[in-house]
Design a protein around this motif. Structure first.
Motif, PDB file in Angstrom:
ATOM      1  N   GLU A  12       0.502  -0.870  -0.278  1.00  0.00           N
ATOM      2  CA  GLU A  12      -0.081   0.294   0.146  1.00  0.00           C
ATOM      3  C   GLU A  12       0.802   1.080  -0.133  1.00  0.00           C
ATOM      4  OE1 GLU A  12       0.282  -1.714   4.383  1.00  0.00           O
ATOM      5  OE2 GLU A  12       0.250  -2.043   2.577  1.00  0.00           O
ATOM      6  N   ASN A  13       2.354   1.331   0.036  1.00  0.00           N
ATOM      7  CA  ASN A  13       3.037   2.134   0.271  1.00  0.00           C
ATOM      8  C   ASN A  13       4.107   2.068  -0.686  1.00  0.00           C
ATOM      9  OD1 ASN A  13       1.785   3.426   2.737  1.00  0.00           O
ATOM     10  ND2 ASN A  13       2.897   2.024   3.975  1.00  0.00           N
ATOM     11  N   VAL A  14       3.389   1.019  -1.563  1.00  0.00           N
ATOM     12  CA  VAL A  14       4.747   0.802  -3.155  1.00  0.00           C
ATOM     13  C   VAL A  14       4.039   1.665  -4.199  1.00  0.00           C
ATOM     14  CG1 VAL A  14       5.755  -0.456  -4.044  1.00  0.00           C
ATOM     15  CG2 VAL A  14       6.020  -0.528  -1.637  1.00  0.00           C
ATOM     16  N   ILE A  15       4.729   2.437  -5.038  1.00  0.00           N
ATOM     17  CA  ILE A  15       4.171   3.226  -5.855  1.00  0.00           C
ATOM     18  C   ILE A  15       4.841   1.755  -6.840  1.00  0.00           C
ATOM     19  CG2 ILE A  15       4.190   5.131  -7.672  1.00  0.00           C
ATOM     20  CD1 ILE A  15       4.538   6.362  -5.530  1.00  0.00           C
ATOM     21  N   VAL A  16       3.822   1.182  -7.977  1.00  0.00           N
ATOM     22  CA  VAL A  16       4.455  -0.163  -8.943  1.00  0.00           C
ATOM     23  C   VAL A  16       5.236   1.063 -10.066  1.00  0.00           C
ATOM     24  CG1 VAL A  16       4.288  -2.364  -9.927  1.00  0.00           C
ATOM     25  CG2 VAL A  16       4.399  -1.494  -7.645  1.00  0.00           C
ATOM     26  N   SER A  17       6.397   0.320  -9.981  1.00  0.00           N
ATOM     27  CA  SER A  17       6.417   1.566 -11.925  1.00  0.00           C
ATOM     28  C   SER A  17       6.961   0.715 -13.004  1.00  0.00           C
ATOM     29  CB  SER A  17       7.487   2.347 -11.915  1.00  0.00           C
ATOM     30  OG  SER A  17       7.726   3.316 -12.516  1.00  0.00           O
ATOM     31  N   LEU A  18       7.296   0.760 -14.202  1.00  0.00           N
ATOM     32  CA  LEU A  18       6.573  -0.326 -15.035  1.00  0.00           C
ATOM     33  C   LEU A  18       7.845   1.368 -16.685  1.00  0.00           C
ATOM     34  CD1 LEU A  18       3.469  -1.772 -16.287  1.00  0.00           C
ATOM     35  CD2 LEU A  18       5.362  -1.892 -14.572  1.00  0.00           C
ATOM     36  N   HIS A  19       8.483   0.441 -16.791  1.00  0.00           N
ATOM     37  CA  HIS A  19       9.550   0.980 -18.003  1.00  0.00           C
ATOM     38  C   HIS A  19      10.382   0.592 -19.256  1.00  0.00           C
ATOM     39  CE1 HIS A  19      13.457   3.914 -18.093  1.00  0.00           C
ATOM     40  NE2 HIS A  19      13.268   2.768 -19.663  1.00  0.00           N
ATOM     41  N   PRO A  20       9.450  -0.307 -20.083  1.00  0.00           N
ATOM     42  CA  PRO A  20       9.234  -1.474 -21.367  1.00  0.00           C
ATOM     43  C   PRO A  20      10.344  -0.437 -22.515  1.00  0.00           C
ATOM     44  CG  PRO A  20       7.080  -0.298 -20.062  1.00  0.00           C
ATOM     45  CD  PRO A  20       7.671   0.059 -19.830  1.00  0.00           C
ATOM     46  N   HIS A  21      10.737  -1.395 -21.913  1.00  0.00           N
ATOM     47  CA  HIS A  21      11.191  -1.144 -24.292  1.00  0.00           C
ATOM     48  C   HIS A  21      11.280  -2.479 -24.609  1.00  0.00           C
ATOM     49  CE1 HIS A  21      15.755   0.594 -22.179  1.00  0.00           C
ATOM     50  NE2 HIS A  21      14.728   0.846 -21.631  1.00  0.00           N
ATOM     51  N   ASN A  22      10.983  -1.788 -26.433  1.00  0.00           N
ATOM     52  CA  ASN A  22      10.406  -2.123 -27.085  1.00  0.00           C
ATOM     53  C   ASN A  22      11.687  -3.034 -28.331  1.00  0.00           C
ATOM     54  OD1 ASN A  22       7.937  -1.885 -28.911  1.00  0.00           O
ATOM     55  ND2 ASN A  22       9.424  -0.290 -30.338  1.00  0.00           N
ATOM     56  N   ASP A  23      12.378  -4.079 -27.865  1.00  0.00           N
ATOM     57  CA  ASP A  23      12.471  -4.836 -29.165  1.00  0.00           C
ATOM     58  C   ASP A  23      11.577  -5.397 -29.479  1.00  0.00           C
ATOM     59  OD1 ASP A  23      15.816  -4.220 -27.174  1.00  0.00           O
ATOM     60  OD2 ASP A  23      14.081  -4.659 -25.580  1.00  0.00           O
ATOM     61  N   ARG A  24      10.861  -6.052 -28.963  1.00  0.00           N
ATOM     62  CA  ARG A  24       9.868  -7.096 -29.591  1.00  0.00           C
ATOM     63  C   ARG A  24       8.212  -6.263 -30.078  1.00  0.00           C
ATOM     64  NH1 ARG A  24       9.516 -12.354 -28.272  1.00  0.00           N
ATOM     65  NH2 ARG A  24       7.422 -12.478 -28.739  1.00  0.00           N
ATOM     66  N   GLY A  25       9.056  -4.693 -30.705  1.00  0.00           N
ATOM     67  CA  GLY A  25       7.801  -4.236 -30.457  1.00  0.00           C
ATOM     68  C   GLY A  25       6.555  -4.130 -29.478  1.00  0.00           C
ATOM     69  N   CYS A  26       6.870  -4.356 -28.399  1.00  0.00           N
ATOM     70  CA  CYS A  26       5.889  -5.098 -27.601  1.00  0.00           C
ATOM     71  C   CYS A  26       4.914  -4.244 -26.436  1.00  0.00           C
ATOM     72  CB  CYS A  26       5.549  -5.833 -26.965  1.00  0.00           C
ATOM     73  SG  CYS A  26       5.748  -7.410 -27.982  1.00  0.00           S
ATOM     74  N   ALA A  27       6.377  -3.066 -26.989  1.00  0.00           N
ATOM     75  CA  ALA A  27       6.477  -1.300 -25.679  1.00  0.00           C
ATOM     76  C   ALA A  27       5.010  -1.168 -25.070  1.00  0.00           C
ATOM     77  CB  ALA A  27       7.299  -0.566 -25.860  1.00  0.00           C
ATOM     78  N   VAL A  28       4.181  -0.996 -26.068  1.00  0.00           N
ATOM     79  CA  VAL A  28       3.182  -0.478 -25.369  1.00  0.00           C
ATOM     80  C   VAL A  28       1.836  -1.503 -25.029  1.00  0.00           C
ATOM     81  CG1 VAL A  28       0.847   0.906 -26.579  1.00  0.00           C
ATOM     82  CG2 VAL A  28       2.685   1.412 -26.833  1.00  0.00           C
TER      83      VAL A  28
END
Length: 551
Positions: free
Chosen positions: A236-252
């Motif tokens: 509840e006190n953690v902000i889960v963040s994402l940082h996707p790269h696009n090697d497979r064209g799947c970042a979105v």
């Protein structure tokens, strides 16, 4: 292809099933956005941005609405150090914007990082170290325990330096190469860091789960994210963040599925530039949400400006078919697409102005600063009557009868095909005027008069190849009387099949336009007439149609 046998999967599924994300239909609110254009984006450029360019880009990111902006790795180079100092010393960071800086788990780097932050009101200090099997075995040659010690020693140092540095600091930890790490180990190292930092409701911690290298399909990443969200300490006190790269064209897709899996925050760049194939494209992510009725909390209402600033600052180009930002993403050249768009726009005007359901256009181009006339209906040899007619009506006020639109469409397509190029709206209009409007050879109207009796009688003066002729005729209406006069005196044989008229609202003068379709020798011929007097316009339209049969 050869050599496919040398490749094997480098990712790890969670030890338990994590598929709750698959039951969710859509993202319901915007995540916390963090722009990494000035760090990840900048380090991917052949020619990195200058200090002045970075400052300009920072100001623009603030204008767009980013509240968290990663400004660099200040201990890595004097250029990045000086940039951060410039932002702080020139008071360029608004009170509601947090800058983010990156640091490795080394004391001399952490020390210089905190020196660079002196005077910053709000900052995220982003600590990272690599955790994947490949990195542990090949690069660091360290055990899991030794890798954990790197992370927790860095976490302790952040605690110590924060006590002696003025400012409001938030911590972030990334198990770099998360997607190539065993999920149990990723969880263990993140929880070890959290135990050092002890997050609270007033002092939350960011755990960032990067797709440093994309190894899997998006559903695997979503399951990995869900596993972490379900099992992190102090969740509840953690902000889960994402940082996707696009090697497979799947970042979105990774980002969208990761948000469904419980993530709260996204790190990415405008249009997705970054190392290798790039980072996740925040413009696409944000406007995907927008197209589903969710406020992305970023302002992309002037997309041409966003593209211009991005291209000037980075030296990169936004591809013509890049989602939302490309010049051609709303462009319809296909005749069937143009026809559907034109009919959809008309239906919306008549039936439901409050909702956007126009075929082939996922969002209203006007909402991001694009124009229907120049961006949507584009004319070339593939275009159809619907699109060409729509363009003529929207831009110049001419509402052609359906069959005349078809005839004009073939004319325009023929010109485009011959020139082998796209035609601009003014060029289409010029073709219409030249080929259909007030065509005056061999027959041209000089004047006409009418008398009312049992039937309409006319005296019409016509120029025939430059020779003036006065002729009379009668009919059940004015245009019928003129038609009969022309047939009887000039030996013409035709039948008026279609006649329509309307005010030319786009004209600067009070003019009327008439359209006439005649059948002559088994073929249809079309003409248009424009004049202040509607009867003059009608006769000119008739003569235009007749003259076009003489070509």
């Amino acid at each position: 292809m050869k050599n496919y046998q040398k490749y094997k999967k480098q990712y790890f599924m969670p030890p338990v099933s994590c598929m709750k994300w698959a039951e969710k239909e859509a993202i319901e609110k915007a995540p916390i956005w963090c722009s990494v254009d000035l760090r990840d984006g900048n380090q991917s450029l052949i020619v990195p941005m200058s200090l002045d360019e970075k400052v300009e880009f920072f100001k623009f990111l603030v204008k767009v609405g980013f509240k968290e902006i990663e400004v660099g790795f200040p201990a890595a180079s004097e250029t990045e150090y000086n940039f951060l100092r410039t932002l702080i010393e020139q008071d360029l960071i608004p009170d509601d914007v947090t800058v983010q800086v990156l640091t490795q788990s080394r004391e001399h780097i952490i020390k210089k990082t905190f020196e660079s932050l002196k005077g910053a009101k709000n900052a995220v200090v982003h600590l990272y170290n690599s955790t994947s099997v490949a990195q542990r075995e090949q690069v660091f040659r360290k055990s899991k325990e030794e890798i954990i010690e790197i992370a927790v020693s860095g976490a302790r140092l952040l605690n110590e330096y924060t006590k002696n540095t003025e400012g409001n600091f938030k911590f972030e930890y990334s198990p770099e190469s998360f997607t190539g790490t065993e999920m149990e180990f990723a969880l263990e190292i993140c929880n070890a860091v959290l135990d050092i930092w002890q997050p609270t409701p007033d002092n939350k911690v960011i755990i960032n789960l990067p797709v440093t290298v994309s190894h899997s399909m998006p559903h695997v990443y979503a399951s990995q994210v869900e596993y972490m969200c379900d099992n992190l300490k102090y969740r509840e006190n953690v902000i889960v963040s994402l940082h996707p790269h696009n090697d497979r064209g799947c970042a979105v897709a990774d980002s969208e599925m990761g948000l469904l899996a419980g993530a709260d925050r996204i790190e990415g760049t405008l249009f997705g530039n970054g190392e290798r194939t790039g980072n996740v494209d925040i413009v696409t992510l944000a406007l995907n949400m927008f197209s589903q009725g969710v406020d992305p909390e970023l302002d992309f209402e002037n997309m041409p400006e966003v593209v211009d600033v991005y291209e000037r600052m980075t030296g990169m180009k936004v591809y013509d078919r890049q989602p939302y930002g490309g010049k051609l993403v709303f462009a319809a050249f296909s005749g069937s697409h143009q026809d559907a768009i034109a009919k959809g726009m008309k239906w919306r005007e008549e039936q439901d102005r409050n909702h956007w359901t126009v075929p082939y256009l996922p969002i209203d181009p006007h909402d991001i600063g694009r124009e229907y006339e120049s961006d949507v209906i584009r004319i070339n040899s593939q275009s159809g009557k619907g699109g060409i007619g729509y363009l003529l009506e929207q831009n110049f006020g001419y509402s052609l009868p359906a069959k005349m639109r078809e005839d004009f469409g073939y004319t325009v397509k023929g010109v485009s095909d011959h020139l082998h190029k796209e035609l601009k709206p003014d060029e289409v209009y010029d073709i219409f005027k030249k080929e259909y409007v007030n065509v005056s050879a061999p027959y041209a109207l000089i004047e006409n008069h009418f008398a009312q009796g049992d039937e309409i009688r006319t005296t019409v003066t016509i120029s025939v190849n430059g020779e003036t002729k006065v002729m009379e005729g009668a009919g059940n209406g004015r245009l019928d009387a003129v038609s009969n006069a022309l047939k009887e005196n000039l030996g013409l044989d035709f039948t008026v099949e279609v006649y329509t008229e309307h005010a030319l609202e786009k004209s600067s003068k009070s003019q009327a336009v008439a359209y006439v379709g005649i059948e002559a020798n088994g073929k249809m011929s079309w003409g248009a007439g424009v004049h202040n007097d509607i009867m003059d316009a009608s006769i000119r339209a008739l003569l235009s149609a007749i003259n076009r049969t003489q070509k």
